[in-house]
Design a protein around this motif. Structure first.
Motif, short mmCIF file in Angstrom:
data_model
loop_
_atom_site.label_atom_id
_atom_site.label_comp_id
_atom_site.label_asym_id
_atom_site.label_seq_id
_atom_site.Cartn_x
_atom_site.Cartn_y
_atom_site.Cartn_z
N VAL A 4 72.66 106.26 95.03
CA VAL A 4 71.32 106.54 95.54
C VAL A 4 70.61 105.23 95.89
O VAL A 4 69.95 105.12 96.93
CB VAL A 4 70.49 107.33 94.50
N VAL A 5 70.78 104.21 95.04
CA VAL A 5 70.21 102.89 95.33
C VAL A 5 70.78 102.36 96.64
O VAL A 5 70.04 101.85 97.50
CB VAL A 5 70.50 101.90 94.18
N GLY A 6 72.09 102.47 96.81
CA GLY A 6 72.72 102.01 98.05
C GLY A 6 72.19 102.74 99.27
O GLY A 6 71.94 102.13 100.31
N LEU A 7 72.00 104.05 99.14
CA LEU A 7 71.48 104.84 100.25
C LEU A 7 70.06 104.42 100.61
O LEU A 7 69.72 104.27 101.80
CB LEU A 7 71.51 106.33 99.89
N LEU A 8 69.22 104.19 99.60
CA LEU A 8 67.84 103.78 99.85
C LEU A 8 67.79 102.39 100.49
O LEU A 8 66.98 102.14 101.39
CB LEU A 8 67.03 103.80 98.55
N TYR A 9 68.66 101.50 100.02
CA TYR A 9 68.76 100.18 100.64
C TYR A 9 69.13 100.30 102.12
O TYR A 9 68.60 99.59 102.97
CB TYR A 9 69.82 99.33 99.92
N LEU A 10 70.06 101.21 102.40
CA LEU A 10 70.51 101.38 103.79
C LEU A 10 69.38 101.91 104.66
O LEU A 10 69.22 101.47 105.81
CB LEU A 10 71.70 102.34 103.83
N ILE A 11 68.60 102.85 104.14
CA ILE A 11 67.46 103.38 104.90
C ILE A 11 66.47 102.27 105.22
O ILE A 11 65.97 102.16 106.34
CB ILE A 11 66.77 104.52 104.12
N ILE A 12 66.19 101.43 104.22
CA ILE A 12 65.28 100.30 104.45
C ILE A 12 65.86 99.35 105.49
O ILE A 12 65.14 98.84 106.36
CB ILE A 12 65.01 99.55 103.13
N ALA A 13 67.18 99.12 105.40
CA ALA A 13 67.83 98.20 106.35
C ALA A 13 67.74 98.69 107.78
O ALA A 13 67.78 97.89 108.73
CB ALA A 13 69.29 98.01 105.95
N VAL A 14 67.60 100.01 107.97
CA VAL A 14 67.47 100.58 109.31
C VAL A 14 66.02 100.57 109.77
O VAL A 14 65.71 100.18 110.90
CB VAL A 14 68.03 102.03 109.33
N ILE A 15 65.10 100.98 108.89
CA ILE A 15 63.70 101.14 109.28
C ILE A 15 62.96 99.82 109.36
O ILE A 15 62.21 99.57 110.32
CB ILE A 15 62.98 102.09 108.30
N ALA A 16 63.13 98.96 108.36
CA ALA A 16 62.34 97.73 108.27
C ALA A 16 62.45 96.82 109.50
O ALA A 16 61.43 96.37 110.03
CB ALA A 16 62.70 96.97 107.00
N PRO A 17 63.66 96.52 109.99
CA PRO A 17 63.73 95.66 111.19
C PRO A 17 63.03 96.27 112.40
O PRO A 17 62.45 95.55 113.21
CB PRO A 17 65.24 95.53 111.44
N PHE A 18 63.08 97.60 112.50
CA PHE A 18 62.44 98.28 113.63
C PHE A 18 60.92 98.18 113.55
O PHE A 18 60.25 97.83 114.53
CB PHE A 18 62.87 99.75 113.66
N SER A 19 60.36 98.47 112.37
CA SER A 19 58.90 98.49 112.24
C SER A 19 58.30 97.11 112.03
O SER A 19 57.18 96.84 112.48
CB SER A 19 58.49 99.40 111.07
N MET A 20 59.03 96.21 111.37
CA MET A 20 58.48 94.89 111.04
C MET A 20 58.82 93.81 112.06
O MET A 20 58.14 92.78 112.12
CB MET A 20 58.97 94.46 109.66
N MET A 21 59.87 94.03 112.87
CA MET A 21 60.29 92.99 113.79
C MET A 21 60.31 93.47 115.25
O MET A 21 59.69 92.84 116.10
CB MET A 21 61.68 92.47 113.38
#
Length: 236
Positions: free
Chosen positions: A10-27
């Motif tokens: 579950v931790v790995g899955l949540l990390y992966l979701i952040i890895a997809v969303i964060a670059p899009f919204s923050m960069m």
């Protein structure tokens, strides 16, 4: 152990979701809307693509909500290794998350300034645009503040991974090295803004950071944790 493997995935899955969303919204989205040093162009871009700007806000919100869940799950996963260090890592990441949430106010202020409300008539157009860029720049600088706490989190988390006994030591080393990317990025801007040498070194460590965090993510997703008791660093 089955519970630990589930938590790890579950931790790995949540990390992966952040890895997809964060670059899009923050960069990605900011790169399309913000023109460095040009307040008018930036304000016009945001007004012309307000939905895209709001999407960035939503993306950031999703990220920091996931971060709250990660704080708890990482603590549960590494508590058997060291309750004290797991708490340090948890509080550091939670502090980062709170700052991220508060930082969203800067984007709200931008929307308010560009809303066309009557009370804003006391400002000239160029003044409004200057304020918009001011709050966007403030949002960027707050990222350096939460980066300090994230750096501390990665240092402690990496040590816990290294000592855990149920994850490869190399992952711990990579995550510990990753902390220096965030710390140098933050302190470099604060102490030596524009220093090219610091910028180059920081870029190297940030690349290591990406490698370390992604390696940790995919290991948890694919391999999970080993079926063995963790090494306890403290009694009790």
């Amino acid at each position: 152990m089955n519970s630990n493997k589930t938590t790890a995935r579950v931790v790995g899955l949540l990390y992966l979701i952040i890895a997809v969303i964060a670059p899009f919204s923050m960069m990605y989205i900011p790169s399309k809307l913000i023109v460095a040093g040009d307040a008018t162009a930036t304000a016009n871009n945001i007004m012309a693509s307000e939905s895209l700007f709001r999407l960035s806000f939503v993306g950031d919100s999703i990220v920091f909500l996931i971060e709250i869940v990660l704080v708890v799950l990482l603590y549960v996963l590494f508590k058997p290794v060291s309750k004290t260090l797991s708490l340090v890592a948890a509080y550091a990441r939670l502090t980062m998350t709170v700052i991220q949430g508060i930082n969203l106010l800067n984007h709200f202020f931008v929307l308010l300034l560009l809303s066309g409300a009557n009370y804003l008539n006391v400002f000239k157009i160029d003044q409004l645009h200057a304020l918009v860029l001011l709050f966007l720049n403030a949002h960027n600088y707050v990222e350096y503040i939460w980066g300090i706490f994230f750096g501390l989190h990665l240092l402690v988390l990496g040590y816990l991974i290294f000592k855990s006994g149920f994850l490869p030591k190399i992952l711990g080393v990579l995550v510990m090295l990753a902390c220096f990317g965030y710390l140098m990025d933050s302190f470099g801007i604060i102490l030596l803004p524009g220093n090219k040498a610091i910028s180059i070194i920081t870029s190297v460590f940030l690349v290591i950071s990406v490698i370390g965090e992604l390696s940790f993510t995919f290991w948890l997703l694919i391999k999970g944790v080993k079926k063995q008791q963790p090494v306890r660093l403290e009694a009790g």
